[in-house]
Motif scaffolding. Structure first.
Motif: not given
Length: 605
Positions: A186-199
């Motif tokens: 279960e993942a929040e959209d904001d959490a996945l966006h932060i990971i994508a930005q960090k990548a």
């Protein structure tokens, strides 16, 4: 216990449809295979982790597929991978070219994937040229690199080049969401966006970060867990900082910055993140630019809400201040103070983008305004402060108070007393600007006493003497018709000009004499003498001393109407200033042997 397989390997795409964010390249390769237009040498270039090697492997498998064969066949015997970082010598390339001659046992093509091809040595590139230009019909070369500019042009000209782009935050977040659902996380959209930005556009990095965060937080991936694990400042910090800036709350803003430092973040990270936050607020001001906001849906609502409180002028000035601090951060010796100063500047900006005005400054009103029954005695104590906002009201009230008994004409002077420390009221005149008729009013004013026996320049006696002087002054009228106007020739003028130059040269005015000798004066009309100079410096020198020259010529030529006209012609400068090359050319014309000397000893100018 089964060995753990990282997501970057577990979810490596097996077909072109699975490749994320490279639709243009995958469609091109599929059409080339279907139409039999595939080149024998391909170059895949782009940033790390965007799918270069993965597409090379999929392509190698795809071109050997046959409808009669199983789709699961990987054709491992037909695919050869070479790491150019560790196999970059001429011998490695020669071994490769020897293997190319052997046709495949299964399938149609042998595919050679050379990764990090820019690491090959210069001699290895040269040894590879002929094979790459004319390979056997059964051989296809796929070169992959992250630094295309390091590959020699002769290799680039023999390859069909495919430029892979960075994967967008949106595409990376969607693929991470698919993986999270596949793993029942279960993942929040904001959490996945932060990971994508960090990548930063690399899918492999995004998957590695995803694995790390999942190991930290388990089956529930929250924004807070991601920010703690990745050591990034949560955007809540920047929302709070912006609210404090809008409230001009400098103490709370400095405390917030101190809290960020206590969590291990440096000031550079804080101020650069604040500039990015202002940028995100700026793009929310226009409907057409909202798509530039690379955050989740929940965060987008917060940005839209806060953007309504800010003006474009405020954000532009805020970005400028934050960016200036960002540029100066590395060279600053007191970095914390630099960031704190930038934050204080940001908190001192009003909503309209202007700095706080001077309404906050106080003006000390003279104590005599409130003594001896002055007009403001009933309102203020003797040491009261008057703000700039209240000054217009005080002036209007004072004018209304004194307009009843206007004085037509009052002279002001400074009265001298024995005691120099006392303050005394005196009457002066002031005109109210908005009155329809000319009316003068009296105003209470301070007069600081001068020491005994001192006479002021504004005394009545001095004013009286000045008036008498102006009455006794007579205007001198000159009749121009009686002034001399003799006719003279250009030769006569040049002779007297030369005499004046010789005279001042004897007196020691060498520079002026040299400037006057720069050009031969010419007679432009009956009374105008014209001289042309190479630069403005000479012109200023002559203009400063021209009066003596003109008076001398007027006396000698018996003509009171002589004038001097000076112009500048930069083209004449070459007569007086030579470059080293021009000096050398002049010397070589006089003595050609100088050129032989320069070549013999390899001399520079």
């Amino acid at each position: 216990m089964e060995p753990f397989v990282v997501s970057a390997r577990k979810y490596r795409p097996q077909t072109f449809k699975d490749v994320v964010g490279q639709q243009a390249i995958t469609n091109t390769l599929l059409n080339a295979i279907e139409n039999n237009h595939l080149a024998q040498a391909l170059l895949f270039c782009g940033p790390r982790g965007v799918g270069k090697t993965t597409c090379a492997r999929i392509l190698a498998k795809k071109i050997n597929e046959d409808s009669a064969q199983s789709q699961d066949e990987d054709f491992a015997f037909n695919i050869f991978e070479l790491d150019a970082a560790s196999n970059n010598s001429v011998d490695d390339i020669r071994n490769l070219t020897d293997q190319v001659r052997i046709p495949p046992q299964v399938g149609k093509y042998k595919v050679y994937i050379i990764d990090e091809v820019h690491m090959l040595s210069q001699s290895a590139f040269n040894a590879f040229l002929k094979t790459l230009e004319e390979p056997p019909k059964h051989a296809i070369f796929i070169l992959a690199t992250t630094e295309k500019h390091k590959i020699i042009p002769t290799i680039l000209s023999r390859c069909q080049i495919f430029d892979f782009k960075r994967i967008t935050v949106k595409d990376a977040a969607e693929y991470l969401k698919y993986i999270a659902e596949n793993q029942e996380i279960e993942a929040e959209d904001d959490a996945l966006h932060i990971i994508a930005q960090k990548a930063d556009g690399a899918m492999r990095d995004a998957l590695s970060i995803f694995d790390r965060v999942v190991s930290f937080s388990g089956k529930k991936l929250t924004r807070k867990a991601v920010t703690e694990n990745l050591n990034v400042l949560d955007y809540d910090t920047y929302f709070t900082a912006t609210d404090l800036i809008l409230e001009h709350n400098i103490p709370a803003l400095l405390v917030l910055f101190n809290d960020a430092l206590s969590k291990g973040f440096d000031g550079h990270h804080f101020i650069s993140g604040l500039a990015s936050h202002f940028r995100d607020l700026m793009v929310c001001h226009h409907q057409s630019t909202i798509d530039l906001l690379e955050v989740g849906e929940e965060a987008k609502k917060l940005y839209l809400e806060q953007s309504k409180k800010t003006s474009s002028t405020l954000l532009l000035q805020g970005i400028e201040i934050a960016n200036d601090c960002d540029l100066k951060y590395k060279s600053s010796k007191n970095q914390r103070l630099l960031v704190e100063l930038a934050l204080m500047k940001l908190a001192s900006i009003n909503f309209d983008g202007e700095k706080k005005n001077s309404n906050f400054l106080n003006y000390i009103a003279p104590a005599s305004f409130y003594k001896n029954g002055g007009p403001f005695t009933s309102k203020r104590p003797s040491d009261a402060l008057v703000t700039s906002k209240e000054l217009p009201e005080i002036v209007d009230e004072k004018l209304d108070h004194t307009i009843e008994n206007p004085v037509q004409e009052v002279e002001s002077n400074i009265i001298t007393k024995e005691s120099p420390t006392e303050l005394e009221e005196q009457q002066t005149t002031i005109v109210k600007p908005d009155l329809s008729q000319e009316e003068t009013v009296s105003e209470t004013k301070i007069s600081i006493k001068a020491p005994q026996n001192r006479v002021s320049g504004l005394s009545l006696s001095s004013l009286k003497l000045k008036k008498e002087h102006s009455l006794n002054k007579k205007d001198t009228i000159i009749d121009e018709s009686k002034l001399p106007r003799s006719v003279f020739t250009e030769e006569e003028m040049q002779k007297h000009w030369a005499d004046f130059v010789h005279q001042i040269d004897k007196e020691g005015q060498k520079i002026l004499a040299s400037n006057l000798n720069t050009d031969i004066p010419k007679l432009r009309d009956a009374t105008t003498i014209w001289i042309e100079l190479p630069n403005s410096t000479m012109k200023k020198e002559i203009e400063r001393e021209q009066y003596d020259l003109i008076e001398y010529l007027r006396l000698k030529l018996d003509n009171h109407f002589i004038k001097l006209k000076i112009t500048i012609n930069e083209a004449t400068a070459k007569k007086f200033a030579f470059t080293p090359e021009e000096k050398y050319e002049k010397l070589r014309e006089k003595n050609p042997a100088i050129d032989i000397l320069r070549r013999e000893f390899d001399l520079d100018l």
